[in-house]
Design a protein around this motif. Structure first.
Motif, PDB file in Angstrom:
ATOM      1  N   ASN A 161     -10.349  -3.005   2.929  1.00 60.47           N
ATOM      2  CA  ASN A 161      -9.812  -1.872   3.679  1.00 60.47           C
ATOM      3  C   ASN A 161      -9.148  -2.316   4.984  1.00 60.47           C
ATOM      4  O   ASN A 161      -8.162  -1.711   5.427  1.00 60.47           O
ATOM      5  CB  ASN A 161     -10.921  -0.857   3.968  1.00 60.47           C
ATOM      6  CG  ASN A 161     -11.339  -0.096   2.720  1.00 60.47           C
ATOM      7  OD1 ASN A 161     -10.503   0.256   1.885  1.00 60.47           O
ATOM      8  ND2 ASN A 161     -12.635   0.148   2.563  1.00 60.47           N
ATOM      9  N   TYR A 193      -1.754  -3.938   6.171  1.00 59.20           N
ATOM     10  CA  TYR A 193      -0.535  -3.743   5.382  1.00 59.20           C
ATOM     11  C   TYR A 193       0.215  -2.481   5.787  1.00 59.20           C
ATOM     12  O   TYR A 193       1.410  -2.351   5.480  1.00 59.20           O
ATOM     13  CB  TYR A 193      -0.885  -3.666   3.899  1.00 59.20           C
ATOM     14  CG  TYR A 193      -1.162  -4.998   3.256  1.00 59.20           C
ATOM     15  CD1 TYR A 193      -0.595  -6.175   3.741  1.00 59.20           C
ATOM     16  CD2 TYR A 193      -1.987  -5.095   2.130  1.00 59.20           C
ATOM     17  CE1 TYR A 193      -0.840  -7.397   3.144  1.00 59.20           C
ATOM     18  CE2 TYR A 193      -2.242  -6.314   1.526  1.00 59.20           C
ATOM     19  CZ  TYR A 193      -1.671  -7.464   2.043  1.00 59.20           C
ATOM     20  OH  TYR A 193      -1.927  -8.680   1.444  1.00 59.20           O
ATOM     21  N   SER A 194      -0.457  -1.562   6.430  1.00 59.57           N
ATOM     22  CA  SER A 194       0.252  -0.357   6.879  1.00 59.57           C
ATOM     23  C   SER A 194       1.255  -0.682   7.979  1.00 59.57           C
ATOM     24  O   SER A 194       2.150   0.122   8.259  1.00 59.57           O
ATOM     25  CB  SER A 194      -0.753   0.698   7.368  1.00 59.57           C
ATOM     26  OG  SER A 194      -1.378   0.281   8.575  1.00 59.57           O
ATOM     27  N   VAL A 248       0.852  -1.189   0.000  1.00 60.36           N
ATOM     28  CA  VAL A 248       0.000   0.000   0.000  1.00 60.36           C
ATOM     29  C   VAL A 248       0.886   1.236   0.000  1.00 60.36           C
ATOM     30  O   VAL A 248       2.043   1.192   0.425  1.00 60.36           O
ATOM     31  CB  VAL A 248      -0.951   0.031   1.214  1.00 60.36           C
ATOM     32  CG1 VAL A 248      -1.956  -1.097   1.146  1.00 60.36           C
ATOM     33  CG2 VAL A 248      -0.158  -0.029   2.519  1.00 60.36           C
ATOM     34  N   PHE A 281      -6.190   4.758   6.023  1.00 55.60           N
ATOM     35  CA  PHE A 281      -6.691   3.383   5.980  1.00 55.60           C
ATOM     36  C   PHE A 281      -7.800   3.166   7.006  1.00 55.60           C
ATOM     37  O   PHE A 281      -8.782   2.478   6.741  1.00 55.60           O
ATOM     38  CB  PHE A 281      -5.543   2.408   6.218  1.00 55.60           C
ATOM     39  CG  PHE A 281      -4.384   2.613   5.278  1.00 55.60           C
ATOM     40  CD1 PHE A 281      -4.487   2.300   3.938  1.00 55.60           C
ATOM     41  CD2 PHE A 281      -3.184   3.138   5.738  1.00 55.60           C
ATOM     42  CE1 PHE A 281      -3.423   2.487   3.069  1.00 55.60           C
ATOM     43  CE2 PHE A 281      -2.125   3.328   4.884  1.00 55.60           C
ATOM     44  CZ  PHE A 281      -2.229   3.012   3.544  1.00 55.60           C
ATOM     45  N   ASN A 340      -5.742  -3.497   3.898  1.00 55.92           N
ATOM     46  CA  ASN A 340      -4.845  -2.363   3.678  1.00 55.92           C
ATOM     47  C   ASN A 340      -4.383  -1.761   4.997  1.00 55.92           C
ATOM     48  O   ASN A 340      -3.228  -1.331   5.123  1.00 55.92           O
ATOM     49  CB  ASN A 340      -5.539  -1.299   2.834  1.00 55.92           C
ATOM     50  CG  ASN A 340      -5.719  -1.738   1.389  1.00 55.92           C
ATOM     51  OD1 ASN A 340      -5.013  -2.632   0.915  1.00 55.92           O
ATOM     52  ND2 ASN A 340      -6.666  -1.128   0.693  1.00 55.92           N
TER      53      ASN A 340
END
Length: 380
Positions: free
Chosen positions: A172, A178-179, A63, A92, A175
């Motif tokens: 979402n 993934y942050s 991301v 996010f 994501n």
């Protein structure tokens, strides 16, 4: 007086004869020989390469965002799942909240449509029952059926909306996860390519933020071997190597892989050969240059001659089909066909049923054309 001249002539004749004998002796071919002996020959292929981890994982981001925190640095030891860095999660999280709201709305709409469907289904059944008793017309029954089928279609659409909203929420949430960039393996961070505040953009080529070496106690050397020698290399062969940082120490490894893909540089073809490195003591560092010697053949207690013996040629008029050496026998030099076995920089194994240990092999020749100038006899 006559007798005196006869004595003088005899002396001169003797001196001339002595000079002629010296010329013949000095003009004869001389040979440098060495007895054939037994020795052990280790044949090796030399190569150079670079120390590398066996398994290096490139950790990137899927991301885009701004790096908010970094938790590791070069040489940090990490476990699988440890947090390496974190992108700013606010965007996010906002997307997650929005997806949650859409999912709640979709579920509420689903419940309304489902209630409507129940009502219209019961109404349709009631009209069918009344029609059987001739209390309502067929048109009333068909209208009730149409309303019921429409309600079923509306429920299918509401179900699809709930599924879409759920998928959007899951995307979402992914994501958001993934942050937080985590280590996929146990290992050591050997490279860091980001700093706090830096913006990273995910695209088709995921940017590499960290490199994690899975296990630095076991590494490998990637060497380049020429095509002339690659046929001699086999998996399992023993190897020794030195490192520029430890020039007085010799290390041991083993060939673990011979890669078939070739590399051509300036018309020189080479192949990659992998040699194992036991780094349990921690002496090797990724990127070090290693000078490798791979043992490809070993012959123990065999007949050997110096390699310069193969360059001796006493009969340039004849072409020989086989390799040979010249032995100085009691009757003069004699050539013997031989088979060359293992060899190193100085000597080679010879295989022959006619040659034995102790025979004198000719290793150089001093021909009459290369004799040193001789002093002429002193005149009377």
């Amino acid at each position: 007086m006559k007798k005196r001249y006869m004595i003088l002539g005899a002396i001169i004749a003797a001196l001339v004869l002595l000079g002629l004998m010296s010329f013949v002796k000095n003009g004869s071919t001389k040979y440098t020989t060495k007895p054939i002996s037994k020795a052990t020959i280790i044949q090796s292929v030399e190569a150079s390469g670079t120390i590398k981890p066996i398994n290096t994982i490139a950790v990137g981001t899927q991301v885009s965002g701004t790096v908010q925190k970094i938790y590791v640095d070069y040489n940090s030891v990490v476990k699988k799942g440890d947090l390496l860095a974190e992108l700013d999660p606010s965007l996010f999280q906002a997307n997650v909240d929005q997806s949650n709201a859409k999912l709640r709305n979709a579920k509420a709409s689903y419940q309304r449509v489902k209630a409507t469907l129940n009502y219209k289904e019961n109404n349709y059944k009631r009209y069918k029952h009344l029609f059987e008793k001739n209390y309502v017309s067929r048109d009333d029954v068909e209208l009730a059926e149409s309303n019921y089928l429409q309600a079923k279609a509306d429920l299918d659409a509401a179900t699809a909306e709930v599924s879409a909203a759920s998928a959007s929420l899951e995307n979402n949430l992914t994501n958001l996860r993934y942050s937080k960039i985590t280590s996929p393996v146990d290992g050591t961070v050997i490279s860091r390519a980001v700093d706090v505040g830096q913006t990273v953009a995910a695209s088709f080529n995921t940017p590499t933020l960290f490199e994690v070496a899975k296990d630095l106690t076991q590494m490998q050397i990637e060497t380049s071997v020429s095509e002339a020698d690659i046929g001699k290399i086999k998996v399992g062969q023993k190897a020794t190597y030195t490192l520029d940082g430890y020039q007085d120490k010799k290390f041991h490894g083993e060939v673990t892989q011979v890669r078939l893909a070739s590399t051509t540089t300036n018309n020189v073809v080479t192949y990659t050969v992998i040699v194992s490195v036991d780094n349990s003591e921690g002496f090797a560092i990724p990127g070090m240059t290693a000078n490798v010697s791979i043992k490809v053949n070993e012959a123990k207690d065999v007949l050997c001659v110096e390699n310069r013996a193969f360059k001796v040629s006493l009969d340039d008029t004849k072409k020989y089909e086989k390799q040979g050496i010249w032995i100085l026998t009691s009757s003069g030099p004699k050539r013997y066909d031989i088979v060359v076995g293992a060899s190193d920089d100085n000597k080679s194994q010879i295989i022959s049923d006619e040659i034995k240990e102790g025979d004198k092999v000719i290793i150089s020749v001093i021909s009459p054309n290369k004799k040193q100038p001789q002093r002429s006899p002193r005149p009377f």
